[in-house]
Design an enzyme around this catalytic site. Structure first.
Site, PDB file in Angstrom:
ATOM      1  NE  ARG A 101       0.567 -31.395 -28.082  1.00  0.00           N
ATOM      2  CZ  ARG A 101       1.438 -32.401 -28.228  1.00  0.00           C
ATOM      3  NH1 ARG A 101       2.743 -32.204 -28.213  1.00  0.00           N
ATOM      4  NH2 ARG A 101       0.984 -33.631 -28.365  1.00  0.00           N
ATOM      5  CB  THR A 375      10.203 -34.633 -26.423  1.00  0.00           C
ATOM      6  OG1 THR A 375       9.174 -35.057 -27.311  1.00  0.00           O
ATOM      7  CG2 THR A 375       9.689 -33.541 -25.524  1.00  0.00           C
ATOM      8  CB  THR A 393       8.152 -32.279 -28.522  1.00  0.00           C
ATOM      9  OG1 THR A 393       8.412 -33.488 -29.220  1.00  0.00           O
ATOM     10  CG2 THR A 393       6.690 -31.929 -28.675  1.00  0.00           C
ATOM     11  CB  SER A 446       1.027 -33.335 -24.950  1.00  0.00           C
ATOM     12  OG  SER A 446       2.375 -33.432 -24.565  1.00  0.00           O
ATOM     13  CB  SER A 447       2.841 -37.974 -22.557  1.00  0.00           C
ATOM     14  OG  SER A 447       1.918 -38.828 -23.180  1.00  0.00           O
ATOM     15  N   GLY A 467      10.375 -38.498 -23.956  1.00  0.00           N
ATOM     16  CA  GLY A 467      10.136 -39.944 -23.849  1.00  0.00           C
ATOM     17  C   GLY A 467       8.742 -40.373 -24.244  1.00  0.00           C
TER      18      GLY A 467
HETATM   19  O1  DON Z   1       3.580 -34.543 -26.666  1.00  0.00           O
HETATM   20  C1  DON Z   1       3.923 -35.707 -26.518  1.00  0.00           C
HETATM   21  O2  DON Z   1       3.571 -36.396 -25.594  1.00  0.00           O
HETATM   22  C2  DON Z   1       4.870 -36.327 -27.528  1.00  0.00           C
HETATM   23  N1  DON Z   1       4.759 -35.616 -28.785  1.00  0.00           N
HETATM   24  C3  DON Z   1       6.258 -36.318 -26.983  1.00  0.00           C
HETATM   25  C4  DON Z   1       7.251 -36.975 -27.882  1.00  0.00           C
HETATM   26  C5  DON Z   1       8.483 -37.388 -27.211  1.00  0.00           C
HETATM   27  O3  DON Z   1       8.671 -37.220 -26.042  1.00  0.00           O
HETATM   28  C6  DON Z   1       9.481 -38.089 -28.055  1.00  0.00           C
HETATM   29  N2  DON Z   1      10.709 -38.234 -27.346  1.00  0.00           N
HETATM   30  N3  DON Z   1      11.312 -39.130 -27.005  1.00  0.00           N
END
Ligand code: DON
Length: 564
Positions: A101, A375, A393, A446-447, A467
């Site tokens: 990350r 992502t 991402t 993050s998710s 997502g």
């Molecule tokens: O780390 C995360 O949770 C976000 N930066 C993810 C971003 C993401 O999934 C965008 N895509 N649709």
């Protein structure tokens, strides 16, 4: 006449038979292979991974090659200027998770996106040079390779070099995507990145990325040093200076990805190996599965509304916990075992009413029993039994829209995943507080939820998705579709999705997910809905009982399974 009648009735009969068989729905089955498979967001990247597996590379080799290939053919999310997570189950059933990350730059601080009145300056954490965290992807690929790779490193990077140097043909959708991004690239990059902006793109055009090819060659020949020092680092530092950013040579030199204990939990007779902090994703799916274990769920028409109600109620509570307790564990003591304890989850669900929605306003984070939209995801299994789940991402589509001049790659806008001001939602509408405040060196929450499942000690599924805040709930739904609703992998991925997250207090759903009965049953319980575009792009692989693999490539994108 009689003969004509006979002929006519025969034709009618044949017509009837044909129309009946046309009405019967074909079962949805994904690509089936005997030995090995890659499922990723782009057919060219899946092909690169499959070729590596064919020449004897393992799943980690293939994952590294796919990651670099995606940085070329899927630049809105595939990256060398971003970061992500690997979850790996090796052939001997050892579990690994690698956190690559992005990190807050050394000069970042809590108020960097606020004006003199303490108000959030819109878009400052989303676009432009200040939006980027220190990239982790290249260090992550090198770390994974050093521990688990088997082919020569150069062979894993070369396919991406070739794709960047020779170019690849754009589909109509890809051409449109670049045309939409042009204005932002010109506004936010310090020098017009002509490889993307030089023309109006159309189907069949070949996108060549010469600067990116040179950067990839430096990485191919010098591994970590090809990015974090030498010409690439100098290009990044110069780009930052020109654009008023804060990432320095020292930030790049100090960046390190980190092996962490994966988060492991059980659901019935399945073991779930997933990503822990600084991702909230693993905690969210384990909290939800842990809560759901007490309930019987079904996708029969009559019972499905109860499942969606239960899921929404779990999501409300879990996302309230996310806002209060989840962050980078190196900076904040995330109470992981408390959040996952059965007692806590039960206690948290005491207010659950099967007949009524609980208002989000009445939900706070739980009292701990002891206080102690870009992502991309890809899944790989090789013929030896190694399995890799990787989600990576730039955060938003095309990240910060800053292309590093001279080096030809896009920088992330991951700083927006920090809580830039307590109570201020990030671009995915999720809230955060003190735990996830900006600190130098810290990873933003993050998710992302790269996840591997075992059944009876054997590899069962590899799964994940992009997502934003919908990532954990999409992964959850695909797991439930397979385990509880007996779907195959492709069917489980195709199935329409729902999402809810505490705040805002709505259930969002994809077009076609809702029918009258479902809507009226849920409305009677007090739920409010909003229809939205596709939720996530899940790429997953299921090991079938006969040992073959079924791919689930998400039809919401160009996602493709390849293998043999
Ligand atoms: O780390 C995360 O949770 C976000 N930066 C993810 C971003 C993401 O999934 C965008 N895509 N649709």
């Amino acid at each position: 006449m009689n003969c004509l009648l006979k002929k006519l009735s025969l034709l009618v009969l044949i017509g009837l038979i044909l129309s009946c068989s046309a009405e019967k729905e074909e079962p949805v089955i994904g690509l089936i292979t005997e030995k090995a498979m890659v499922v990723s967001a782009h057919p060219l990247a899946s092909e690169v991974g499959s070729a590596i597996l064919k020449k004897g590379g393992n799943a980690i080799d293939a994952a590294i090659a796919v990651h670099f290939a995606l940085a070329v053919v899927y630049p809105e999310a595939g990256n060398i200027g971003g970061g992500g997570f690997f979850v790996i189950r090796d052939k001997d059933a050892n579990y690994h998770s690698l956190d690559f990350r992005e990190r807050g730059p050394l000069n970042s601080h809590q108020d960097m996106y606020l004006d003199e009145n303490g108000e959030v300056i819109e878009r400052k954490s989303i676009k432009g040079h200040l939006a980027s965290g220190v990239p982790g992807a290249v260090d992550g690929m090198v770390k994974a390779f050093d521990k688990l790779g088997s082919l020569p490193w150069t062979e894993l990077v070369q396919p991406a070099v070739d794709l960047a140097e020779n170019g690849f043909e754009l589909t109509a959708d890809e051409a449109a995507k670049f045309n939409r991004a042009v204005e932002n690239f010109q506004t936010y990059s310090s020098i017009d990145p002509v490889q993307f902006t030089g023309k109006t793109w159309k189907e069949g055009d070949v996108l060549v990325q010469s600067q990116l090819a040179e950067t990839l060659k430096l990485i191919r020949d010098n591994m970590r040093e090809g990015f974090y020092s030498g010409p690439t680092a100098a290009f990044i530092a110069a780009e930052m200076e020109r654009g008023g950013g804060i990432i320095t040579l020292e930030d790049l030199e100090k960046y390190e990805s980190t092996w962490r204990e994966p988060l492991i939990g059980n659901y019935k007779d399945y073991k779930i190996i997933t990503m822990g902090p600084p991702s909230s994703g693993g905690l969210i799916i384990l909290q939800m599965l842990g809560t759901m274990e007490e309930y019987q769920v079904s996708n029969d028409k009559g019972k499905y509304p109860d499942y969606i109600h239960l899921k929404t109620e779990m999501e409300r509570r879990v996302y309230a916990d996310r806002a209060a307790y989840m962050a980078d564990m190196d900076y904040y003591p995330v109470p992981v075992s408390d959040l996952l304890s059965k007692e806590y989850l039960k206690d948290r669900f005491l207010t659950f009413d099967p007949e009524r929605a609980t208002s989000s306003a009445s939900i706070q984070e739980g009292k701990l029993l002891s206080m102690s939209e870009e992502t991309t995801h890809f899944s790989v299994i090789d013929s030896m039994g190694n399995a890799v789940a990787c989600t990576t991402t730039l955060n938003g589509g095309m990240g910060s829209s800053v292309v590093v001049d001279g080096a030809g790659f896009i920088l992330n806008n991951e700083m927006d995943d920090f809580s830039i001001k307590p109570g201020h939602p990030n671009m995915f509408g999720v809230l955060g507080g003190e735990a996830n405040k900006i600190e130098p060196g810290k990873r933003m929450l993050s998710s992302m939820t790269p996840t591997i499942l075992e059944k009876g000690g054997e590899l069962f599924m590899v799964v994940g998705t992009p997502g934003g805040s919908t990532i954990p709930t999409s992964v959850f739904q695909v797991i439930v579709n397979v385990i509880e609703f007996d779907m195959g992998m492709q069917e489980a991925v195709n199935a329409k999705r729902f999402h809810s997250q505490w705040q805002p207090e709505v259930i969002s759903y994809e077009e076609g997910a809702m029918d009258e009965r479902l809507q009226s049953t849920l409305e009677a319980k007090g739920h409010v809905f909003v229809e939205r575009g596709g939720i996530g792009r899940v790429d997953a692989i299921l090991k079938l009982p006969d040992g073959t693999l079924e791919g689930g490539a998400d039809p919401r994108g160009m996602d493709t399974a390849a293998g043999f």
